[in-house]
Enzyme design. Structure first.
Site, PDB file in Angstrom:
ATOM      1  N   HIS A 107       0.808  -1.221   0.000  1.00  0.00           N
ATOM      2  CA  HIS A 107       0.000   0.000   0.000  1.00  0.00           C
ATOM      3  C   HIS A 107       0.843   1.272   0.000  1.00  0.00           C
ATOM      4  O   HIS A 107       0.337   2.359  -0.281  1.00  0.00           O
ATOM      5  CB  HIS A 107      -0.981   0.000   1.181  1.00  0.00           C
ATOM      6  CG  HIS A 107      -0.377   0.306   2.508  1.00  0.00           C
ATOM      7  ND1 HIS A 107      -0.049  -0.673   3.427  1.00  0.00           N
ATOM      8  CD2 HIS A 107      -0.045   1.483   3.091  1.00  0.00           C
ATOM      9  CE1 HIS A 107       0.450  -0.107   4.512  1.00  0.00           C
ATOM     10  NE2 HIS A 107       0.470   1.203   4.331  1.00  0.00           N
ATOM     11  N   ASP A 127      -0.708  -7.519   1.305  1.00  0.00           N
ATOM     12  CA  ASP A 127      -0.033  -6.215   1.427  1.00  0.00           C
ATOM     13  C   ASP A 127       1.478  -6.421   1.548  1.00  0.00           C
ATOM     14  O   ASP A 127       2.062  -6.322   2.629  1.00  0.00           O
ATOM     15  CB  ASP A 127      -0.578  -5.474   2.648  1.00  0.00           C
ATOM     16  CG  ASP A 127      -0.142  -4.020   2.687  1.00  0.00           C
ATOM     17  OD1 ASP A 127       0.369  -3.526   1.667  1.00  0.00           O
ATOM     18  OD2 ASP A 127      -0.322  -3.376   3.747  1.00  0.00           O
ATOM     19  N   SER A 136       4.385   1.839   8.349  1.00  0.00           N
ATOM     20  CA  SER A 136       4.013   0.845   7.334  1.00  0.00           C
ATOM     21  C   SER A 136       5.225   0.335   6.569  1.00  0.00           C
ATOM     22  O   SER A 136       6.132   1.088   6.225  1.00  0.00           O
ATOM     23  CB  SER A 136       3.021   1.458   6.342  1.00  0.00           C
ATOM     24  OG  SER A 136       1.797   1.755   6.971  1.00  0.00           O
TER      25      SER A 136
END
Length: 566
Positions: free
Chosen positions: A361, A410, A517
């Site tokens: 992402h 992801d 992330s």
């Protein structure tokens, strides 16, 4: 008379150079704690070595064929440049270049990459110790208690049995440094630390080298300088010649060399690396001529090893950390579209020399690869580290089935750009993480760690200026469901982890947050930190009984291998 004096003065300047002091690089330290007496010392900012009053030393200049002669005077290092020549004897180890002052017997070693120390005797690439660690010559400097080791040359160690001023200090690995050693053949490397007003010895937290899955567990670390195993065949299958073979009388490295024992050479044919080559080698007789070949010695598993430093500062969402505690952490930046420079994008995880894992992402905007840059070895998000390594990105691969709505699959891979077959160089600040076995199943509530440069809390306007770490526990699958995450989709490709502490103030629970992330969730397995998850998504940051969600790495091992094959 005046003309003669001027001429003499000019001659002195030409021969010796101008004397100067550099207070910005040398430190005036007054050691006055507890039972320690007042001492004046100098710290050389270029070599990071400490010296006592009136000590003198040489240090190489970056330019030309000259060095500087320095001496400690009142807490300041006074230095001037002096001309040099090649040494009459090869004093330097590991391929170092020896330079001797033209008008004195002082010399200095200019070390090849990966080595340091007065005689290039320190192997900066060694990440663990073998057996008892007697031959360990790495740069680990932290005791098991977390205390910093004292310099072996410290005046407070003058009466100790082992110090850097012993006549045989170099042979024992001691010197003007504070790195862990085992000079007395104890059970593992140790050092002196200053506690309760005195110096005491303490075992170091240096990791032991893992045994590889070979028949005898014989392997080498770094470039194999300290390898003392018994393997005696080359990669082509040829048998090594003994180091005392009559065929080697004209060779440099033999059992008759003056420092042969220190180099591991003797009346045997075991593989060694006496000259600091890329890996252990030996002489062989092949095709009717004398030659040499690299040996068939496997490299020890060094992934997931680190020099962990206990965090000193607690902040919201976790603890400030040093990059040496998380050397696989990468910082990914992207070029700004409308202004010069670049901005922080996401975290990443170094899994091999040229490959970094991250979250898919992070790359939803499909940036051109040449707009991305990866930084390794960085403690502060925007400040270059001392051992930082920077790479452009050749390409990146997003999982084809990534769902940008649910964040299923992801995961992404970044291929670092390099002119050679290798990219990242292993050091205390840069190291790969271990990938898990496909069958890895850790117990519920196992404590693990995550790291990143993300926000302290969801309402923070900025990312953290310094690397953080957080300690979380793995949730059982029964607690990692849509029901427990406000009906958000949770798939079998995800796992959950969070801070399970209860009672008191819950506003400072550990968790990942925006900006983390793509970073790692790692757990200890067989004394190595192992990658279990990739930071993916969550509902807020640090909420009680609400875990963070991570990409389950064990589900993607085949995908990683297929996409990272040469």
């Amino acid at each position: 008379m005046m003309s003669a004096m001027k001429t003499e003065f000019l001659c002195v300047l030409l021969l010796c150079g101008a004397v100067f002091t550099s207070p910005s690089q040398e430190t005036y330290r007054r050691l006055r704690r507890g039972a320690r007496s007042y001492k004046v010392t100098c710290r050389d900012g270029k070599t990071q070595m400490t010296y006592r009053q009136h000590d003198s030393w040489l240090r190489p200049l970056l330019r030309g064929n000259q060095v500087e002669h320095c001496w400690c005077d009142g807490g300041r290092a006074q230095c001037h440049s002096v001309p040099v020549r090649s040494c009459s004897e090869p004093w330097c180890f590991n391929g170092g270049t020896c330079r001797q002052a033209l008008y004195s017997s002082d010399f200095v070693c200019q070390c090849p990459e990966g080595f340091m120390g007065k005689l290039c005797e320190i192997d900066a690439t060694a990440t663990c110790y073998k057996d008892q660690g007697v031959a360990y010559r790495g740069t680990w400097s932290t005791a098991e208690s977390g205390a910093e080791c004292a310099n072996w040359n410290s005046s407070g160690l003058a009466m100790k049995p082992y110090s850097g001023r012993r006549p045989n200090a170099i042979r024992l690995g001691l010197g003007n440094h504070n790195y862990c050693r085992n000079p007395d053949q104890d059970s593992k490397p140790w050092c002196y630390v200053f506690k309760a007003g005195k110096y005491i010895s303490e075992f170091c937290s240096t990791p032991a080298c893992a045994k590889v899955a070979e028949e005898d567990g014989d392997c080498y670390t770094g470039n194999g300088l300290a390898y003392r195993g018994t393997r005696s065949h080359t990669k082509s299958g040829a048998s090594c010649l003994p180091w005392n073979s009559v065929f080697l009388t004209s060779k440099i490295y033999t059992a008759w060399k003056s420092n042969a024992p220190a180099l591991g050479l003797g009346k045997h044919n075991h593989c060694r690396n006496p000259d600091g080559d890329a890996q252990p080698w030996c002489h062989v007789w092949k095709d009717r001529q004398l030659t040499w070949e690299y040996c068939d010695v496997p490299q020890c598993v060094t992934c997931g090893l680190r020099q962990y430093k206990r965090p000193q500062f607690r902040i919201k969402g976790g603890l400030f950390a040093d990059i040496t505690s998380h050397p696989w952490q990468a910082a990914i930046f992207v070029k700004n579209r409308r202004s010069p420079g670049e901005r922080f994008l996401c975290g990443g995880i170094l899994i091999s020399s040229c490959w970094v894992l991250s979250a898919a992402h992070c790359f939803q905007e499909r940036y051109p690869p040449h707009h991305l840059k990866v930084f390794l070895g960085r403690t502060y998000r925007l400040v270059p580290g001392e051992e930082e390594q920077t790479f452009e990105v050749e390409k990146y691969i997003i999982h084809k089935e990534f769902d940008d709505d649910t964040y299923d699959n992801d995961i992404a891979l970044l291929h670092l750009k390099s002119d050679s077959l290798t990219c990242a160089r292993e050091s205390a600040s840069v190291r790969t993480i271990c990938l898990p076995d496909a069958s890895l199943q850790l117990p519920d509530w196992t404590e693990c760690e995550l790291s990143g440069y993300g926000k302290h809390e969801s309402s923070s306007p900025f990312f953290s200026e310094r690397l953080k770490e957080a300690h979380v526990r793995l949730y059982p699958s029964s607690r990692c469901t849509s029901q427990h995450l406000f009906n958000r989709t949770v798939t079998n490709n995800m796992l959950c982890a969070g801070d399970t502490r209860s009672g008191g103030d819950h506003t400072n629970l550990h968790d990942a947050c925006q900006g983390d992330s793509g970073g790692p969730l790692v757990c200890m397995k067989d004394n190595h930190m192992t990658l279990v998850g990739i930071i993916s998504w969550g509902l807020g940051c640090g909420r009680k009984d609400v875990p963070g969600v991570y990409t389950k790495v064990t589900n993607y091992l085949d995908w990683i291998r297929d996409n990272t094959r040469p």
